[in-house]
Write a protein that holds these residues in place. Structure first.
Motif, short mmCIF file in Angstrom:
data_model
loop_
_atom_site.label_atom_id
_atom_site.label_comp_id
_atom_site.label_asym_id
_atom_site.label_seq_id
_atom_site.Cartn_x
_atom_site.Cartn_y
_atom_site.Cartn_z
N SER A 69 -5.48 -13.93 -6.69
CA SER A 69 -5.16 -13.43 -5.57
C SER A 69 -4.56 -12.05 -5.09
CB SER A 69 -3.98 -14.57 -4.85
OG SER A 69 -2.78 -14.52 -5.38
N PHE A 70 -4.61 -11.47 -4.00
CA PHE A 70 -4.06 -10.34 -3.77
C PHE A 70 -2.39 -10.26 -3.45
CE2 PHE A 70 -3.02 -6.81 -0.33
CZ PHE A 70 -3.52 -5.63 -1.28
N ASP A 71 -1.92 -11.59 -3.21
CA ASP A 71 -0.57 -11.60 -3.14
C ASP A 71 0.08 -11.54 -4.42
OD1 ASP A 71 -0.61 -12.11 -0.47
OD2 ASP A 71 -0.67 -14.24 -0.52
N LYS A 72 -0.47 -12.05 -5.52
CA LYS A 72 -0.01 -11.95 -7.06
C LYS A 72 0.16 -10.53 -7.44
CE LYS A 72 -0.79 -16.77 -8.36
NZ LYS A 72 -1.56 -17.74 -9.39
N GLY A 131 1.41 -4.37 -10.94
CA GLY A 131 0.09 -4.63 -10.28
C GLY A 131 -0.09 -3.50 -9.11
N ARG A 132 1.01 -3.49 -8.29
CA ARG A 132 1.18 -2.33 -7.27
C ARG A 132 0.80 -0.93 -7.75
NH1 ARG A 132 5.58 -5.39 -5.58
NH2 ARG A 132 7.23 -3.67 -6.38
N THR A 151 -3.32 -6.59 5.18
CA THR A 151 -4.77 -7.30 5.40
C THR A 151 -5.80 -6.26 5.11
OG1 THR A 151 -3.50 -8.63 7.22
CG2 THR A 151 -5.98 -8.58 7.15
N LEU A 152 -5.79 -4.96 5.61
CA LEU A 152 -6.85 -4.09 5.71
C LEU A 152 -6.97 -3.95 4.10
CD1 LEU A 152 -8.66 -1.80 6.57
CD2 LEU A 152 -6.89 -0.27 6.30
N ASP A 179 -10.45 -5.23 2.37
CA ASP A 179 -11.45 -3.85 2.04
C ASP A 179 -11.36 -3.51 0.64
OD1 ASP A 179 -13.20 -1.95 3.17
OD2 ASP A 179 -11.45 -0.57 2.88
N SER A 180 -10.14 -3.05 0.30
CA SER A 180 -9.91 -2.31 -1.03
C SER A 180 -9.73 -3.32 -2.07
CB SER A 180 -8.59 -1.30 -0.95
OG SER A 180 -8.89 -0.60 0.13
N TYR A 181 -9.03 -4.38 -2.21
CA TYR A 181 -8.87 -5.23 -3.21
C TYR A 181 -10.30 -6.03 -3.90
CZ TYR A 181 -7.49 -9.67 -5.30
OH TYR A 181 -7.27 -10.68 -6.18
#
Length: 219
Positions: free
Chosen positions: A93-96, A103-104, A189-190, A194-196
């Motif tokens: 997930s993007f949240d993780k 990760g960032r 959200t973008l 889009d990028s993830y």
């Protein structure tokens, strides 16, 4: 003989006299071109004083911009090297992915290759703003965030719709830790939509995953 000699001298004077104004005009013309070299002669422009001043001003502006960026958010967050388990979790997930500094950092490196790093920088700046409690500090940081990421004059402007921009403009009348909440959510959200997905298929992620997968074998 004397008359012939006098006549010859007069002829010579008449032959040389008209040339004098022409020579003077040529010198005057050349002088005029020299004084307006930046207007007529491209090859002289490089050494022209007005262009030199303009170049110095542009260089000063570029240097100031770089200095401001260097004083802002650091190139990467301090974090331990990610484990294989963590990197695998980023794919869930993007949240993780966004939950850990490692990760960032990896995602931000990818965004830099797509020239959209400002999205992560804006999100991080909003997170930092939320940690502040001092009113004067909040106002100053909100102003900097607006100038860096919201203003249409900024090269790091993020993409926001008109509704969110109106909310920000109202909130800036009395800035708080939550001035940019709507904008931060929209950029989050973008990045997610889009990028993830592209990040998960990128060489940056795959190379990192492979290098961590091979470590136990090498050991």
């Amino acid at each position: 003989p004397m008359g012939s000699e006098r006549t010859e001298i007069r002829k010579r004077q008449m032959a040389t006299t008209p040339e004098t104004p022409s020579a003077a005009q040529a010198q005057l013309s050349t002088g005029n071109r020299g004084s307006n070299a930046c207007c007529f002669c491209w090859c002289c422009c490089c050494s022209c004083s007005c262009l030199t001043v303009r170049n110095q001003e542009e260089e000063r502006a570029r240097r100031t911009s770089h200095e401001l960026q260097a004083e802002g958010i650091p190139n990467c967050e301090e974090s331990p090297a990610p484990t294989l388990e963590e990197v695998n979790a980023w794919a869930q997930s993007f949240d993780k992915l966004m939950l850990t500094p490692a990760g960032r950092n990896a995602f931000r490196e990818f965004l830099r290759t797509e020239f959209s790093e400002e999205n992560m920088l804006f999100w991080m700046a909003c997170e930092e703003l939320k940690q502040e409690s001092n009113k004067s500090v909040i106002e100053e940081k909100a102003r900097l965030i607006y100038e860096d990421y919201i203003s249409i004059l900024s090269p790091k402007e993020v993409s926001l719709d008109s509704r969110v921009r109106e909310v920000i403009n109202r909130n800036m009348l009395e800035p708080s830790q939550h001035t940019f909440d709507d904008a931060q959510l929209q950029i989050y959200t973008l990045m997610h939509r889009d990028s993830y997905p592209r990040f998960m298929n990128s060489a940056i992620y795959k190379d990192l995953l492979q290098s961590l997968s091979e470590k136990p074998i090498e050991a």
